[in-house]
Scaffold this motif. Structure first.
Motif, PDB file in Angstrom:
ATOM      1  N   ALA A   6       6.517  -2.539  -2.871  1.00 27.21           N
ATOM      2  CA  ALA A   6       6.802  -1.159  -2.454  1.00 27.21           C
ATOM      3  C   ALA A   6       6.168  -0.902  -1.095  1.00 27.21           C
ATOM      4  O   ALA A   6       5.215  -1.580  -0.695  1.00 27.21           O
ATOM      5  CB  ALA A   6       6.251  -0.182  -3.491  1.00 27.21           C
ATOM      6  N   LEU A   7       6.690   0.074  -0.385  1.00 28.48           N
ATOM      7  CA  LEU A   7       6.175   0.400   0.946  1.00 28.48           C
ATOM      8  C   LEU A   7       4.690   0.718   0.904  1.00 28.48           C
ATOM      9  O   LEU A   7       3.926   0.327   1.792  1.00 28.48           O
ATOM     10  CB  LEU A   7       6.955   1.583   1.529  1.00 28.48           C
ATOM     11  N   ASP A   8       4.229   1.416  -0.139  1.00 30.82           N
ATOM     12  CA  ASP A   8       2.821   1.795  -0.256  1.00 30.82           C
ATOM     13  C   ASP A   8       1.895   0.607  -0.482  1.00 30.82           C
ATOM     14  O   ASP A   8       0.673   0.741  -0.383  1.00 30.82           O
ATOM     15  CB  ASP A   8       2.637   2.812  -1.397  1.00 30.82           C
ATOM     16  N   ASP A   9       2.452  -0.558  -0.805  1.00 36.73           N
ATOM     17  CA  ASP A   9       1.630  -1.751  -1.014  1.00 36.73           C
ATOM     18  C   ASP A   9       1.166  -2.363   0.306  1.00 36.73           C
ATOM     19  O   ASP A   9       0.266  -3.198   0.336  1.00 36.73           O
ATOM     20  CB  ASP A   9       2.412  -2.812  -1.805  1.00 36.73           C
ATOM     21  N   TYR A  10       1.778  -1.953   1.426  1.00 38.75           N
ATOM     22  CA  TYR A  10       1.431  -2.493   2.742  1.00 38.75           C
ATOM     23  C   TYR A  10       0.518  -1.537   3.486  1.00 38.75           C
ATOM     24  O   TYR A  10       0.648  -0.320   3.376  1.00 38.75           O
ATOM     25  CB  TYR A  10       2.687  -2.746   3.576  1.00 38.75           C
ATOM     26  N   THR A  11      -0.414  -2.087   4.275  1.00 42.39           N
ATOM     27  CA  THR A  11      -1.319  -1.246   5.054  1.00 42.39           C
ATOM     28  C   THR A  11      -1.136  -1.442   6.558  1.00 42.39           C
ATOM     29  O   THR A  11      -1.603  -0.622   7.346  1.00 42.39           O
ATOM     30  CB  THR A  11      -2.792  -1.548   4.708  1.00 42.39           C
TER      31      THR A  11
END
Length: 200
Positions: A6-11
Motif C-alpha cells: 500500500a502507498l502508506d507502507d512507503y516512506t
C-alpha cells in the motif's frame, strides 16, 4: 513475485527524470516492487508559481523540442500523456483570483547579459522592462501551459517566439520526460526569466 504494498507502507519516493537516473536507482535496490497507485505532483521552487493547466491540444505541458525540422522552421508533433482525472478535478478548486505583479530584473528580450558572471551590476538598468510594484510578498499562482525539454532555455528571442505561439508561461527541464512515464500535475516555481541573465 512480491505482493504490491500500500502507498502508506512507503516512506521515501525517488522520482527520476532521465532513463540513466532510473537505471542507476534500480541497480541500488535489493527488490523491485510493483508501482503503487498514488496522487502525483511534481513541484519546483521559486517566487511565483505556475500550475500546468491542460488545454484543447495539450496536457498542460508540451515538449517544445519534440517534432521535426521542416523547410522554414520546426513543426511540433505529438502530445504528452493526459493528467489523471483526480488531478483535473482539483485544478479549478485551487485557482487563485489574485492578480499581482512583481518588481525584479526583467530585461527587454533584445538585451543580452553584459558579463560572463551572474552579477547584474554591469547590466544597463535602462534596459529593464517597466513593471508595477507589488504590494505583497505572497506568491501569485498562474494556471498556464508549461514547456519542457532536455536543455536549459536561456535565449529570450526563442523564449518569446515559443511563448507567443503556444501560450507558454514557464520553461522547465525534465517535466516532459516524466509526463510520459508518470502522468502528473507539474507545479513550477518561477526563479528566472529563461534568458541570458539566468542565474543558478
Amino acid at each position: 513475485m512480491i505482493a504490491s504494498l500500500a502507498l502508506d507502507d512507503y516512506t521515501v519516493t525517488w522520482v527520476c527524470a532521465l532513463p540513466v537516473e532510473a537505471t542507476a536507482a534500480r541497480a541500488m535496490l535489493d527488490k523491485i516492487h510493483p508501482s503503487p497507485q498514488y496522487f502525483r505532483l511534481i513541484v519546483g521552487i521559486g517566487r511565483d508559481i505556475v500550475v500546468s493547466k491542460p488545454g484543447k491540444q495539450h496536457s498542460g505541458v508540451i515538449q517544445y523540442t519534440y517534432g521535426k525540422r521542416i523547410p522554414g522552421g520546426f513543426k511540433q508533433t505529438g502530445t504528452l500523456n493526459k493528467l489523471p482525472p483526480i488531478l483535473l478535478a482539483h485544478i479549478e478548486s485551487f485557482a487563485s483570483s489574485a492578480t499581482k505583479h512583481s518588481t525584479n530584473y526583467l530585461f527587454y528580450s533584445s538585451y543580452y547579459h553584459a558579463s560572463k558572471d551572474n552579477n547584474y551590476k554591469k547590466c544597463n538598468k535602462q534596459q529593464l522592462v517597466p513593471q508595477n510594484p507589488r504590494d505583497t510578498r505572497a506568491p501569485h499562482i498562474h494556471y498556464r501551459l508549461i514547456a519542457s525539454a532536455d536543455q536549459v532555455m536561456k535565449d529570450s528571442n526563442t523564449r518569446d517566439r515559443l511563448a507567443q505561439k503556444h501560450g507558454i508561461l514557464c520553461f522547465k527541464m525534465e517535466a516532459a520526460g516524466l509526463m510520459d512515464k508518470l502522468p502528473a500535475l507539474i507545479i513550477r516555481g518561477i526563479c528566472n526569466y529563461s534568458d541570458s541573465h539566468k542565474q543558478k
